[in-house]
Design a protein around this motif. Structure first.
Motif, PDB file in Angstrom:
ATOM      1  N   LEU A  96     -27.293 -29.903  19.235  1.00  0.00           N
ATOM      2  CA  LEU A  96     -27.170 -30.863  18.146  1.00  0.00           C
ATOM      3  C   LEU A  96     -25.758 -30.814  17.577  1.00  0.00           C
ATOM      4  CD1 LEU A  96     -30.514 -29.977  16.317  1.00  0.00           C
ATOM      5  CD2 LEU A  96     -30.122 -31.871  17.900  1.00  0.00           C
ATOM      6  N   VAL A  97     -25.173 -31.988  17.343  1.00  0.00           N
ATOM      7  CA  VAL A  97     -23.825 -32.074  16.785  1.00  0.00           C
ATOM      8  C   VAL A  97     -23.824 -33.068  15.637  1.00  0.00           C
ATOM      9  CG1 VAL A  97     -21.419 -32.622  17.218  1.00  0.00           C
ATOM     10  CG2 VAL A  97     -22.781 -31.518  19.009  1.00  0.00           C
ATOM     11  N   GLU A  98     -23.537 -32.563  14.439  1.00  0.00           N
ATOM     12  CA  GLU A  98     -23.477 -33.410  13.249  1.00  0.00           C
ATOM     13  C   GLU A  98     -22.078 -33.989  13.074  1.00  0.00           C
ATOM     14  OE1 GLU A  98     -26.009 -29.701  12.108  1.00  0.00           O
ATOM     15  OE2 GLU A  98     -24.147 -30.159  13.182  1.00  0.00           O
ATOM     16  N   SER A  99     -22.026 -35.122  12.391  1.00  0.00           N
ATOM     17  CA  SER A  99     -20.749 -35.737  12.041  1.00  0.00           C
ATOM     18  C   SER A  99     -20.959 -36.600  10.808  1.00  0.00           C
ATOM     19  CB  SER A  99     -20.210 -36.584  13.198  1.00  0.00           C
ATOM     20  OG  SER A  99     -21.099 -37.646  13.493  1.00  0.00           O
ATOM     21  N   GLY A 100     -19.840 -37.009  10.197  1.00  0.00           N
ATOM     22  CA  GLY A 100     -19.907 -37.919   9.064  1.00  0.00           C
ATOM     23  C   GLY A 100     -19.634 -37.286   7.714  1.00  0.00           C
ATOM     24  N   GLY A 101     -19.589 -35.973   7.658  1.00  0.00           N
ATOM     25  CA  GLY A 101     -19.314 -35.321   6.388  1.00  0.00           C
ATOM     26  C   GLY A 101     -17.874 -35.555   5.942  1.00  0.00           C
ATOM     27  N   ARG A 102     -17.687 -35.683   4.648  1.00  0.00           N
ATOM     28  CA  ARG A 102     -16.347 -35.925   4.096  1.00  0.00           C
ATOM     29  C   ARG A 102     -16.370 -35.737   2.599  1.00  0.00           C
ATOM     30  NH1 ARG A 102     -16.247 -41.057   1.745  1.00  0.00           N
ATOM     31  NH2 ARG A 102     -17.930 -42.464   2.361  1.00  0.00           N
ATOM     32  N   LEU A 103     -15.218 -35.938   1.984  1.00  0.00           N
ATOM     33  CA  LEU A 103     -15.095 -35.922   0.532  1.00  0.00           C
ATOM     34  C   LEU A 103     -15.450 -37.315   0.011  1.00  0.00           C
ATOM     35  CD1 LEU A 103     -14.143 -34.619  -2.158  1.00  0.00           C
ATOM     36  CD2 LEU A 103     -11.830 -35.404  -1.556  1.00  0.00           C
ATOM     37  N   VAL A 104     -16.327 -37.380  -0.975  1.00  0.00           N
ATOM     38  CA  VAL A 104     -16.751 -38.658  -1.548  1.00  0.00           C
ATOM     39  C   VAL A 104     -16.893 -38.498  -3.058  1.00  0.00           C
ATOM     40  CG1 VAL A 104     -19.191 -38.114  -1.136  1.00  0.00           C
ATOM     41  CG2 VAL A 104     -18.476 -40.509  -1.386  1.00  0.00           C
ATOM     42  N   GLN A 105     -16.628 -39.561  -3.779  1.00  0.00           N
ATOM     43  CA  GLN A 105     -16.766 -39.512  -5.225  1.00  0.00           C
ATOM     44  C   GLN A 105     -18.234 -39.645  -5.634  1.00  0.00           C
ATOM     45  OE1 GLN A 105     -14.182 -42.522  -6.937  1.00  0.00           O
ATOM     46  NE2 GLN A 105     -12.552 -41.007  -7.210  1.00  0.00           N
ATOM     47  N   ALA A 106     -18.561 -39.068  -6.757  1.00  0.00           N
ATOM     48  CA  ALA A 106     -19.913 -39.195  -7.291  1.00  0.00           C
ATOM     49  C   ALA A 106     -20.281 -40.666  -7.428  1.00  0.00           C
ATOM     50  CB  ALA A 106     -20.019 -38.489  -8.640  1.00  0.00           C
ATOM     51  N   GLY A 107     -21.505 -40.986  -7.047  1.00  0.00           N
ATOM     52  CA  GLY A 107     -21.960 -42.367  -7.066  1.00  0.00           C
ATOM     53  C   GLY A 107     -21.726 -43.115  -5.778  1.00  0.00           C
ATOM     54  N   GLY A 108     -20.959 -42.544  -4.885  1.00  0.00           N
ATOM     55  CA  GLY A 108     -20.640 -43.185  -3.618  1.00  0.00           C
ATOM     56  C   GLY A 108     -21.711 -42.955  -2.562  1.00  0.00           C
ATOM     57  N   TYR A 124     -39.756 -36.530  21.253  1.00  0.00           N
ATOM     58  CA  TYR A 124     -41.022 -36.019  20.740  1.00  0.00           C
ATOM     59  C   TYR A 124     -40.843 -34.832  19.803  1.00  0.00           C
ATOM     60  CZ  TYR A 124     -42.765 -39.140  24.290  1.00  0.00           C
ATOM     61  OH  TYR A 124     -43.021 -40.249  25.040  1.00  0.00           O
ATOM     62  N   HIS A 125     -39.610 -34.660  19.355  1.00  0.00           N
ATOM     63  CA  HIS A 125     -39.330 -33.573  18.428  1.00  0.00           C
ATOM     64  C   HIS A 125     -39.419 -34.055  16.990  1.00  0.00           C
ATOM     65  CE1 HIS A 125     -37.775 -31.617  21.976  1.00  0.00           C
ATOM     66  NE2 HIS A 125     -37.481 -30.525  21.294  1.00  0.00           N
ATOM     67  N   HIS A 126     -39.924 -33.200  16.155  1.00  0.00           N
ATOM     68  CA  HIS A 126     -39.792 -33.411  14.722  1.00  0.00           C
ATOM     69  C   HIS A 126     -38.369 -32.995  14.349  1.00  0.00           C
ATOM     70  CE1 HIS A 126     -40.603 -33.407  10.477  1.00  0.00           C
ATOM     71  NE2 HIS A 126     -40.147 -32.175  10.394  1.00  0.00           N
ATOM     72  N   MET A 127     -37.694 -33.796  13.509  1.00  0.00           N
ATOM     73  CA  MET A 127     -36.320 -33.505  13.149  1.00  0.00           C
ATOM     74  C   MET A 127     -36.152 -33.534  11.637  1.00  0.00           C
ATOM     75  SD  MET A 127     -34.115 -35.344  16.136  1.00  0.00           S
ATOM     76  CE  MET A 127     -32.744 -34.218  15.865  1.00  0.00           C
ATOM     77  N   ALA A 128     -35.126 -32.823  11.178  1.00  0.00           N
ATOM     78  CA  ALA A 128     -34.920 -32.715   9.736  1.00  0.00           C
ATOM     79  C   ALA A 128     -33.467 -32.440   9.420  1.00  0.00           C
ATOM     80  CB  ALA A 128     -35.800 -31.600   9.169  1.00  0.00           C
ATOM     81  N   TYR A 155     -26.970 -29.595   7.785  1.00  0.00           N
ATOM     82  CA  TYR A 155     -27.362 -29.239   9.148  1.00  0.00           C
ATOM     83  C   TYR A 155     -28.522 -30.123   9.603  1.00  0.00           C
ATOM     84  CZ  TYR A 155     -24.949 -24.827   8.092  1.00  0.00           C
ATOM     85  OH  TYR A 155     -24.026 -23.868   7.733  1.00  0.00           O
ATOM     86  N   CYS A 156     -28.501 -30.526  10.854  1.00  0.00           N
ATOM     87  CA  CYS A 156     -29.696 -31.140  11.404  1.00  0.00           C
ATOM     88  C   CYS A 156     -30.406 -30.104  12.255  1.00  0.00           C
ATOM     89  CB  CYS A 156     -29.384 -32.401  12.207  1.00  0.00           C
ATOM     90  SG  CYS A 156     -28.570 -32.156  13.781  1.00  0.00           S
ATOM     91  N   ALA A 157     -31.701 -30.272  12.371  1.00  0.00           N
ATOM     92  CA  ALA A 157     -32.522 -29.316  13.088  1.00  0.00           C
ATOM     93  C   ALA A 157     -33.651 -30.042  13.796  1.00  0.00           C
ATOM     94  CB  ALA A 157     -33.092 -28.283  12.114  1.00  0.00           C
ATOM     95  N   ALA A 158     -34.118 -29.456  14.882  1.00  0.00           N
ATOM     96  CA  ALA A 158     -35.193 -30.063  15.661  1.00  0.00           C
ATOM     97  C   ALA A 158     -36.214 -29.005  16.047  1.00  0.00           C
ATOM     98  CB  ALA A 158     -34.625 -30.716  16.928  1.00  0.00           C
ATOM     99  N   ARG A 159     -37.471 -29.444  16.112  1.00  0.00           N
ATOM    100  CA  ARG A 159     -38.511 -28.557  16.597  1.00  0.00           C
ATOM    101  C   ARG A 159     -39.536 -29.375  17.365  1.00  0.00           C
ATOM    102  NH1 ARG A 159     -43.443 -27.517  13.362  1.00  0.00           N
ATOM    103  NH2 ARG A 159     -43.339 -25.450  14.298  1.00  0.00           N
ATOM    104  N   PHE A 160     -40.063 -28.797  18.425  1.00  0.00           N
ATOM    105  CA  PHE A 160     -41.088 -29.455  19.214  1.00  0.00           C
ATOM    106  C   PHE A 160     -42.419 -28.971  18.686  1.00  0.00           C
ATOM    107  CE2 PHE A 160     -42.297 -32.082  22.588  1.00  0.00           C
ATOM    108  CZ  PHE A 160     -43.384 -31.522  23.245  1.00  0.00           C
ATOM    109  N   GLY A 161     -42.879 -29.623  17.628  1.00  0.00           N
ATOM    110  CA  GLY A 161     -44.114 -29.202  16.995  1.00  0.00           C
ATOM    111  C   GLY A 161     -44.371 -30.027  15.758  1.00  0.00           C
ATOM    112  N   TRP A 169     -30.496 -25.988  16.067  1.00  0.00           N
ATOM    113  CA  TRP A 169     -29.650 -26.289  14.907  1.00  0.00           C
ATOM    114  C   TRP A 169     -28.270 -26.754  15.358  1.00  0.00           C
ATOM    115  CZ3 TRP A 169     -31.230 -25.948   9.835  1.00  0.00           C
ATOM    116  CH2 TRP A 169     -32.463 -25.324   9.603  1.00  0.00           C
ATOM    117  N   GLY A 170     -27.672 -27.629  14.565  1.00  0.00           N
ATOM    118  CA  GLY A 170     -26.285 -27.988  14.760  1.00  0.00           C
ATOM    119  C   GLY A 170     -25.386 -27.024  14.009  1.00  0.00           C
TER     120      GLY A 170
END
Length: 123
Positions: free
Chosen positions: A4-16, A31-35, A95-101, A113-114
């Motif tokens: 798993l590879v996450e992306s998109g995180g950055r500095l953002v102002q409150a309310g954005g 078929y994985h549950h993800m979170a 973090y994103c995470a996956a489980r087969f269950g 886990w990423g």
């Protein structure tokens, strides 16, 4: 084995707003549950949002309910987290995470886990 590879995180102002992505490889996560989980400095990792394999059922931590939306595109093997009306207390590594269950909000039940992506919300 799922990578798993996450992306998109950055500095953002409150309310954005911002959108996190998590791309899976190695095997299909259809078929994985993800979170999504997050961990702020000095705090334990906490559950943010989860989605069942079909995408039909989602659930959220109370702290993000109504502001964050989790979704998935199984054709692209990708998980998303749309974050709106962000607050300084949302600052954390996500973090994103996956489980087969079954669905779970317990990080110990997730085997894949990423590496995480940093989200920083300025006031």
């Amino acid at each position: 084995q799922v990578q798993l590879v996450e992306s998109g995180g950055r500095l953002v102002q409150a309310g954005g707003s911002l959108r996190l992505s998590c791309e899976a490889s190695g095997r299909t996560v259809t078929y994985h549950h993800m979170a999504w989980f997050r961990q702020a400095p000095g705090k334990e990792r906490e559950f943010v949002a989860g989605i069942r394999w079909s995408g039909a059922n989602t659930y959220y931590a109370d702290s993000v309910k109504g502001r964050f939306t989790i979704s998935r595109d199984n054709a692209k093997n990708t998980l998303y987290l749309q974050m709106n009306s962000v607050k300084p207390e949302d600052t954390a590594v996500y973090y994103c995470a996956a489980r087969f269950g079954p669905a779970s909000m317990d990080a110990q039940n997730f085997g894949s886990w990423g590496q995480g992506t940093q989200v920083t919300v300025s006031s």
